[in-house]
Design a protein around this motif. Sequence first.
Motif, PDB file in Angstrom:
ATOM      1  N   ILE A 327      47.923  96.127  62.734  1.00  0.00           N
ATOM      2  CA  ILE A 327      46.481  96.063  63.014  1.00  0.00           C
ATOM      3  C   ILE A 327      45.727  97.056  62.132  1.00  0.00           C
ATOM      4  O   ILE A 327      46.063  98.241  62.069  1.00  0.00           O
ATOM      5  CB  ILE A 327      46.189  96.380  64.497  1.00  0.00           C
ATOM      6  CG1 ILE A 327      46.841  95.361  65.426  1.00  0.00           C
ATOM      7  CG2 ILE A 327      44.673  96.459  64.743  1.00  0.00           C
ATOM      8  CD1 ILE A 327      46.218  94.004  65.415  1.00  0.00           C
ATOM      9  N   ASN A 328      44.690  96.555  61.448  1.00  0.00           N
ATOM     10  CA  ASN A 328      43.749  97.399  60.712  1.00  0.00           C
ATOM     11  C   ASN A 328      42.353  97.123  61.273  1.00  0.00           C
ATOM     12  O   ASN A 328      41.913  95.971  61.298  1.00  0.00           O
ATOM     13  CB  ASN A 328      43.780  97.080  59.217  1.00  0.00           C
ATOM     14  CG  ASN A 328      45.074  97.531  58.562  1.00  0.00           C
ATOM     15  OD1 ASN A 328      45.300  98.714  58.359  1.00  0.00           O
ATOM     16  ND2 ASN A 328      45.953  96.571  58.246  1.00  0.00           N
ATOM     17  N   LEU A 329      41.681  98.198  61.709  1.00  0.00           N
ATOM     18  CA  LEU A 329      40.421  97.982  62.425  1.00  0.00           C
ATOM     19  C   LEU A 329      39.564  99.245  62.394  1.00  0.00           C
ATOM     20  O   LEU A 329      40.068 100.360  62.566  1.00  0.00           O
ATOM     21  CB  LEU A 329      40.724  97.603  63.882  1.00  0.00           C
ATOM     22  CG  LEU A 329      39.553  97.383  64.830  1.00  0.00           C
ATOM     23  CD1 LEU A 329      38.719  96.194  64.395  1.00  0.00           C
ATOM     24  CD2 LEU A 329      40.074  97.169  66.259  1.00  0.00           C
ATOM     25  N   THR A 330      38.264  99.053  62.158  1.00  0.00           N
ATOM     26  CA  THR A 330      37.291 100.147  62.247  1.00  0.00           C
ATOM     27  C   THR A 330      36.182  99.732  63.209  1.00  0.00           C
ATOM     28  O   THR A 330      35.638  98.628  63.092  1.00  0.00           O
ATOM     29  CB  THR A 330      36.688 100.479  60.872  1.00  0.00           C
ATOM     30  OG1 THR A 330      37.728 100.875  59.987  1.00  0.00           O
ATOM     31  CG2 THR A 330      35.668 101.613  60.989  1.00  0.00           C
ATOM     32  N   ILE A 512      36.350  90.572  68.633  1.00  0.00           N
ATOM     33  CA  ILE A 512      37.607  90.617  67.888  1.00  0.00           C
ATOM     34  C   ILE A 512      38.610  89.754  68.637  1.00  0.00           C
ATOM     35  O   ILE A 512      38.849  89.960  69.827  1.00  0.00           O
ATOM     36  CB  ILE A 512      38.123  92.057  67.754  1.00  0.00           C
ATOM     37  CG1 ILE A 512      37.134  92.888  66.929  1.00  0.00           C
ATOM     38  CG2 ILE A 512      39.510  92.077  67.107  1.00  0.00           C
ATOM     39  CD1 ILE A 512      37.402  94.386  66.951  1.00  0.00           C
ATOM     40  N   ILE A 519      44.939  90.290  64.376  1.00  0.00           N
ATOM     41  CA  ILE A 519      43.522  89.922  64.455  1.00  0.00           C
ATOM     42  C   ILE A 519      43.308  88.631  63.678  1.00  0.00           C
ATOM     43  O   ILE A 519      43.641  88.545  62.496  1.00  0.00           O
ATOM     44  CB  ILE A 519      42.635  91.046  63.888  1.00  0.00           C
ATOM     45  CG1 ILE A 519      42.731  92.297  64.770  1.00  0.00           C
ATOM     46  CG2 ILE A 519      41.174  90.580  63.796  1.00  0.00           C
ATOM     47  CD1 ILE A 519      42.002  93.508  64.215  1.00  0.00           C
ATOM     48  N   ASP A 522      36.938  88.208  63.565  1.00  0.00           N
ATOM     49  CA  ASP A 522      36.185  89.433  63.813  1.00  0.00           C
ATOM     50  C   ASP A 522      34.755  89.190  63.341  1.00  0.00           C
ATOM     51  O   ASP A 522      34.518  88.998  62.152  1.00  0.00           O
ATOM     52  CB  ASP A 522      36.822  90.605  63.049  1.00  0.00           C
ATOM     53  CG  ASP A 522      36.125  91.940  63.329  1.00  0.00           C
ATOM     54  OD1 ASP A 522      35.061  91.943  63.990  1.00  0.00           O
ATOM     55  OD2 ASP A 522      36.655  92.973  62.882  1.00  0.00           O
TER      56      ASP A 522
END
Length: 577
Positions: A327-330, A512, A519, A522
């Motif tokens: 998971i990559n998320l900001t 999301i 993911i 988004d």
Amino acid sequence: MNTAIELKNVSYRYPSAVEPCLKNVNLTVEKGKFIVVMGASGAGKTTLSLCLNGLIPQLLEGELTGQIDVAGYDVRKTAVQSISRILGLVLQDPETQIIGSTVEEDTAFGPRNFLVPLEDIKWRVNQALDKVRLKGYNDRLTEELSGGEKQRLAIAGVLVMEPEILVLDEPTSELDPVGRSEIYETLDDLRRKKDLTILLVEHSSEEVIKKADEVVVLNQGEVAWSGVPTELFRNIHLLRQFGIKPIPVSLIGWNFYERGWISLDEIPLDIPSAEGLIRRLLPKCGYQERMDLPLKQESHIPEKEAAVQICELIYQYNSGPPALQGINLTIGAGEFVALIGQNGAGKTTLAKHLNGLLKPTRGSVIVDGMNTSQYDTSHLSKTIGYVFQNPDHQIFSASVEKELEFGLKNAGLKGQEVKERVNDILLYTGLDRYRNVHPFSLGKGERQMVAVASILVLNPKLLIIDEPTTGSDWVGIQTMMALIRKLHNAGTTIIMISHDMDLVAQYAKRIIVLKDGCITLDGNPQDVFSNEEILLDSAIVPPQLCRLSSRLKDVLFQKTLIEPDEFYAFFKSGGKT
């Protein structure tokens, strides 16, 4: 036709209660019927279901009067274990009836107790698990299941007993939209093929309105209304009186009805009839065909400083595949984000990384500048508030006031500051009247509010709230969501997990979508809910109004409308969006 359930003048008072919870209830359910019981929280729905398998009065004390017969048996005089072979009860909280350490062991528990042959048990277990979409989960540990998966398991544990009568207390409140639909299709199929009698306690209506033979509404322990579903759900005044959520498209129809454009019987209760009605009424608002205009796209990229930064997050439980897969998320400070996806997609697992309840197997999670791997949960909780899916997992004090005091005292606060903060939050959340009440004497929706209040009193910068409206009636849902919106408007970053797509569309600014720990979507609600194919692959059904909007693209400039007010505005403006 045989009678499956009959209640005559049934009243029940819990021990030490001033008022009875059920008052002179008369109810007859014929064999093979599908009956839905609705009403506000505290109306007596759960109490009624507990009376039907003998838990009241045989295990729960109190004063019961009147006659209760199930399949010809007097519930007072028949042992609970004997009734369980005839009537299966799925409780509101699935964890209260999960016993086995693995999915297969738990599902097999009932038939084993009745000495069903081993080969029959194996066949029944696999059939039951397949019906609730848990096929292949046999060896999974029950403690590692998501809330929705536990709810499916509880249903499987009752179906495996092959009862004649099925009583279910909000059995799909924690299921994804496709899962809810599948469970009701399964129940409807069982009813037709096996002449199964179903009594369902439910707050949601969209999935059951066409399947139920009758709706019974309880209000303050009494039967306040009964009849066919269409009569109830076309009467918005009646729904508001009883605290029942209207079907979204019916709100549009009600507006037309109040304008005098249609009759009460023309109020739509599904998407096709709503589409036909809107197209038929377009000339009334002066609509003329015109060319599509480009839509302004809203960006979901955070413009403020990051509240959450997640990089290549992987998490592995002891059993099953990785729950999170890179998971990559900001998430920006002050955002209102909804995490959605099918049961077991990884939503709660991801959320638990944000306050250190879980530590990454690989990757990093930075929240408010803190790497969660390097801080314990007690330190992180000063900044990050987490409200569990099941409020009972975080309530343990003897009164609501003491519950709120606990976190503050644990954080080192004392005296007047503790008192002032508790008083402020009790008033802010509307819990002041329950100040000295034991939390477990409250309904689930109220316990959920207590759990939220116990976190808010710590004044967190970021609030993670997992299924905030599960078990709440429509009034409770609106109260909870108004509180969350108020917090967001005051600057709190909100991360909400929910299976209620109507609420997600109405309140979240960013959505999301998770599937199998990854993911898949988004963006803002309009963009995300327009991707029906991807959503269905993730067991998500877009809100009813979004699906209606999709079918009206030729008159709505391709725009996705998500609230009834937007449809009203469209007609008010003469068809100009």
